[in-house]
Motif scaffolding. Structure first.
Motif, PDB file in Angstrom:
ATOM      1  N   MET A   1      -2.940   8.084  10.973  1.00  0.00           N
ATOM      2  CA  MET A   1      -2.846   7.867   9.527  1.00  0.00           C
ATOM      3  C   MET A   1      -1.806   6.803   9.169  1.00  0.00           C
ATOM      4  SD  MET A   1      -4.979   9.511   7.591  1.00  0.00           S
ATOM      5  CE  MET A   1      -4.207   9.751   5.986  1.00  0.00           C
TER       6      MET A   1
ATOM      7  N   LEU B   1      -3.211   3.370  10.057  1.00  0.00           N
ATOM      8  CA  LEU B   1      -4.170   2.939   9.035  1.00  0.00           C
ATOM      9  C   LEU B   1      -3.427   2.515   7.764  1.00  0.00           C
ATOM     10  CD1 LEU B   1      -6.907   5.706   9.497  1.00  0.00           C
ATOM     11  CD2 LEU B   1      -7.107   3.288  10.109  1.00  0.00           C
ATOM     12  N   GLY B   2      -2.348   3.239   7.439  1.00  0.00           N
ATOM     13  CA  GLY B   2      -1.532   2.864   6.287  1.00  0.00           C
ATOM     14  C   GLY B   2      -0.902   1.496   6.484  1.00  0.00           C
TER      15      GLY B   2
ATOM     16  N   ARG C   1      -3.565  -1.108   5.951  1.00  0.00           N
ATOM     17  CA  ARG C   1      -3.870  -1.212   4.516  1.00  0.00           C
ATOM     18  C   ARG C   1      -2.818  -2.054   3.800  1.00  0.00           C
ATOM     19  NH1 ARG C   1      -5.181   4.054   0.714  1.00  0.00           N
ATOM     20  NH2 ARG C   1      -5.657   2.932  -1.216  1.00  0.00           N
TER      21      ARG C   1
ATOM     22  N   GLU D   1      -9.403  12.633   5.430  1.00  0.00           N
ATOM     23  CA  GLU D   1      -8.309  11.738   5.045  1.00  0.00           C
ATOM     24  C   GLU D   1      -8.313  10.458   5.885  1.00  0.00           C
ATOM     25  OE1 GLU D   1      -8.002  14.993   5.436  1.00  0.00           O
ATOM     26  OE2 GLU D   1      -7.689  15.506   3.307  1.00  0.00           O
TER      27      GLU D   1
ATOM     28  N   GLU E   1     -11.272   8.307   4.771  1.00  0.00           N
ATOM     29  CA  GLU E   1     -11.003   7.753   3.442  1.00  0.00           C
ATOM     30  C   GLU E   1     -10.070   6.552   3.548  1.00  0.00           C
ATOM     31  OE1 GLU E   1      -9.140   9.138  -0.892  1.00  0.00           O
ATOM     32  OE2 GLU E   1      -8.636  10.232   0.946  1.00  0.00           O
ATOM     33  N   GLN E   2      -9.012   6.707   4.357  1.00  0.00           N
ATOM     34  CA  GLN E   2      -8.065   5.604   4.548  1.00  0.00           C
ATOM     35  C   GLN E   2      -8.755   4.391   5.170  1.00  0.00           C
ATOM     36  OE1 GLN E   2      -5.180   4.880   3.244  1.00  0.00           O
ATOM     37  NE2 GLN E   2      -3.579   5.628   4.616  1.00  0.00           N
ATOM     38  N   THR E   3      -9.675   4.648   6.104  1.00  0.00           N
ATOM     39  CA  THR E   3     -10.399   3.561   6.777  1.00  0.00           C
ATOM     40  C   THR E   3     -11.310   2.822   5.791  1.00  0.00           C
ATOM     41  OG1 THR E   3     -10.369   4.888   8.801  1.00  0.00           O
ATOM     42  CG2 THR E   3     -11.866   3.001   8.765  1.00  0.00           C
TER      43      THR E   3
ATOM     44  N   CYS F   1     -10.784   2.603   2.647  1.00  0.00           N
ATOM     45  CA  CYS F   1      -9.899   1.844   1.747  1.00  0.00           C
ATOM     46  C   CYS F   1      -9.499   0.517   2.384  1.00  0.00           C
ATOM     47  CB  CYS F   1      -8.648   2.665   1.421  1.00  0.00           C
ATOM     48  SG  CYS F   1      -8.970   4.044   0.291  1.00  0.00           S
TER      49      CYS F   1
END
Length: 626
Positions: A482, A485-486, A489, A524, A527-529, A531
């Motif tokens: 996570m 991925l953050g 982003r 989650e 969803e992050q991916t 985004c």
């Protein structure tokens, strides 16, 4: 029954056994009780401070005979008492001596002796038990082999200051969190503890330890007060039930927290200050006492100047007090010279003090206001970066967590930290075998990349390398995934940056996105991916990497019809950014997506009961109508 002694020791001491040592043991078998008594007394005088003599007597079989005499009802009370004293002296020798005493089942014999009506004999048995239980080779669970023992010990607390001192010391050394396990003493009775049974803290608590020991904190004997305090520090450690009980107990009209605070005063011995600080720390962590109590916050102030142990305890208490309360953090930081002391603590020679100082700093770094003011005024980032260069993992974990906070966008420390070479350091942390360090390394990079300049983002990608990025994206821990991925982003934000990064790393990033969307990941993560894809779709040239990748387009289409609204919404953002009609090439992209059936899905979603989905679908459809 012969005592078992390790072979190497047996061989080393047997050669030095003297006729004198044999004489002491032989006298234990005399038929005249008075000669036996005198023999035990002489043995007591001979073994004081003489480990060689102790080992000799154990090898020659003195222990079984002493235990026999101690347990015989026909033995005089004086003889039984002297036997307990000699056994206690033998236990003060080496760890091998204690092992030999345990092999002879000394603990059940001594516990039986506590049933005697004679106080001197009871005290001698307790003193010997105390010596045995404080040895690291003695399994604590031996105290809990009989459910009646703890109750009887509680009852004996009222007999004398010696019973109070010894029993509290026994409890504090035999109070562990872990559950019972086999200790290898097969001949002992069925233990009170079992694999799923209560832990030591619970047993002592249920037997009234708090109520029975509380009044000892005001004893006229320092040793009794100190042992009672130590007992409370282990009882309350990570135990909310005990901590919540302590807060309401009073002694002579004074609540225990007030007594603990008094014990923090500078005129008290360091040992007492440290232990009372531990008690208050446990109570703060359990929420048992108000962390805005100024007497607790300020009481430690002057004591930070003294003793490693005290500084460690004080820093830990400050960390607990300021963990979740902005007002308390402000009070701590505004205490005169406090920040200087914490900063100095970061370079202490004691690892424990350094760790406690870092924990304190981490707790205080949760304050937005302090990050902007005090942390900058004292250039806290400098000693923190120094700590991160060369420290044990336990310090690195807390220090890197603190660095994460100092790298938030509103922190003035962010820029100088970047200039000091933090990127290389953080990239190296992401390769650590320690999970917490990997998480903190990537978390700090994620914070660093937020609204950063293109050069910083490029330096991060260069420092990580494509290979390491893929390693992090395939990490088995969801926190690492996570945060990675953050990071992606944050790297892929603002159009020029998106286009630049995708022009150099586009192929690898699209491959990583595909693998995650195809994998077995939670909502989650996906969803992050999605985004990240939405950010790529917002690029000027980068969006073509999506439009020319039919596999990715099909996945976006799939998630538009997913059962989870979060994934549907994230997929909708991708579509909206691709079809926005004010951008070059929008007509061709709209046509291709229409042919894929995207418009039909948008019509369905415009009728959704979810207001966010409905609004987003209608906005997207308007792009087709414009």
């Amino acid at each position: 029954m012969a005592c078992v002694l390790e072979a190497p020791l047996r061989m080393s001491v047997l050669s030095e056994v003297t006729a004198s040592s044999r004489h002491y043991v032989d006298r234990l078998f005399d038929l005249d009780p008075q000669k036996v008594l005198q023999g035990v007394i002489d043995m007591k005088n001979a073994v004081i401070g003489n480990n060689k003599q102790k080992a000799n007597l154990i090898v020659l079989g003195a222990v079984p005979r002493l235990l026999y005499l101690l347990q015989q009802e026909t033995s005089s009370t004086e003889l039984r008492t002297e036997c307990a004293v000699v056994l206690g002296s033998l236990a003060m020798g080496t760890e091998n001596n204690v092992k030999s005493l345990l092999d002879c089942h000394i603990i059940p014999a001594l516990l039986q002796g506590l049933l005697s009506p004679d106080l001197k004999f009871i005290e001698a048995c307790l003193r010997c038990l105390r010596t045995i239980f404080i040895s690291p080779v003695t399994p604590e669970d031996l105290l809990y082999t009989d459910a009646t023992v703890i109750s009887h010990l509680m009852a004996l607390l009222s007999r004398s200051r010696y019973t109070q001192e010894y029993i509290c010391q026994i409890f504090s050394h035999c109070c562990k969190l872990q559950h019972w396990h086999s200790c290898g003493f097969k001949s002992l009775p069925q233990p009170l503890l079992c694999a799923n049974g209560p832990d030591h803290q619970t047993i002592l608590f249920n037997h009234g330890a708090v109520q029975n020991i509380a009044h000892l904190l005001v004893s006229t004997s320092y040793k009794v007060r100190m042992q009672a305090l130590k007992c409370f520090s282990v009882l309350a450690f990570e135990n909310p039930q005990v901590s919540m009980t302590l807060v309401n107990v009073s002694v002579d009209g004074e609540l225990l927290p007030q007594i603990f605070v008094k014990m923090l005063q500078r005129d008290k011995p360091i040992e007492m200050q440290v232990t009372s600080a531990k008690c208050l720390t446990s109570m703060c962590r359990a929420g048992a006492i108000r962390t805005d109590d100024s007497c607790i916050v300020l009481k430690l102030d002057h004591d930070l100047k003294h003793a490693h142990e005290l500084r460690q305890a004080a820093f830990k208490l400050y960390a607990s007090l300021g963990a979740n309360d902005e007002d308390i953090r402000k009070k701590i930081i505004e205490t005169e010279n406090m920040m200087d002391r914490i900063v100095n603590g970061l370079s202490e020679s004691s690892i424990k003090v350094r760790l406690a100082a870092v924990r304190c700093l981490h707790s205080l770094s949760r304050s937005v206001q302090q990050l902007r003011t005090s942390f900058q005024d004292h250039a806290v980032w400098k000693p923190l970066m120094k700590v991160l260069q060369n420290a044990p993992n336990e310090i690195l974990v807390v220090a890197s967590s603190t660095l994460c906070n100092l790298l938030l966008e509103f922190s003035p420390s962010k820029e100088p930290i970047l200039e000091s070479g933090a990127i290389e350091l953080l990239c190296s942390l992401t390769q650590s075998e320690n999970l917490a360090l990997r998480v903190n390394g990537i978390w700090a990079l994620m914070n660093m990349a937020f609204q950063a300049e293109q050069k910083i983002k490029s330096d991060i990608l260069r420092g990580l390398s494509t290979e390491q990025l893929f390693q992090l994206l395939s990490d088995s821990d969801v926190n690492v995934l996570m945060k990675t991925l953050g990071l992606l982003r944050n790297l892929l934000s603002t159009r020029p940056h998106i286009d630049h990064i995708m022009s150099t790393h586009g192929k690898q990033i699209m491959q990583a996105v595909t693998l995650i969307l195809e994998g077995e990941h939670n909502i989650e993560v996906k969803e992050q991916t999605l985004c990240i894809l939405a950010n790529i779709a917002d690029g000027t040239t980068a969006k073509e990497l999506i439009m020319t990748n039919d596999d990715i387009l099909q996945k976006i289409k799939y998630y538009m019809s997913h059962s989870n609204a979060k994934l549907q919404l994230a997929a909708m953002f991708c579509i909206s950014n691709l079809i926005w009609n004010e951008e070059e090439g929008s007509q061709e992209r709209q046509d291709k997506l229409r042919d894929m059936g995207i418009v039909d899905i948008l019509h369905k979603l415009s009728q959704s009961s979810d207001p966010n989905l409905c609004d987003k679908a209608k906005t997207a459809l308007q792009q087709y109508l414009a």
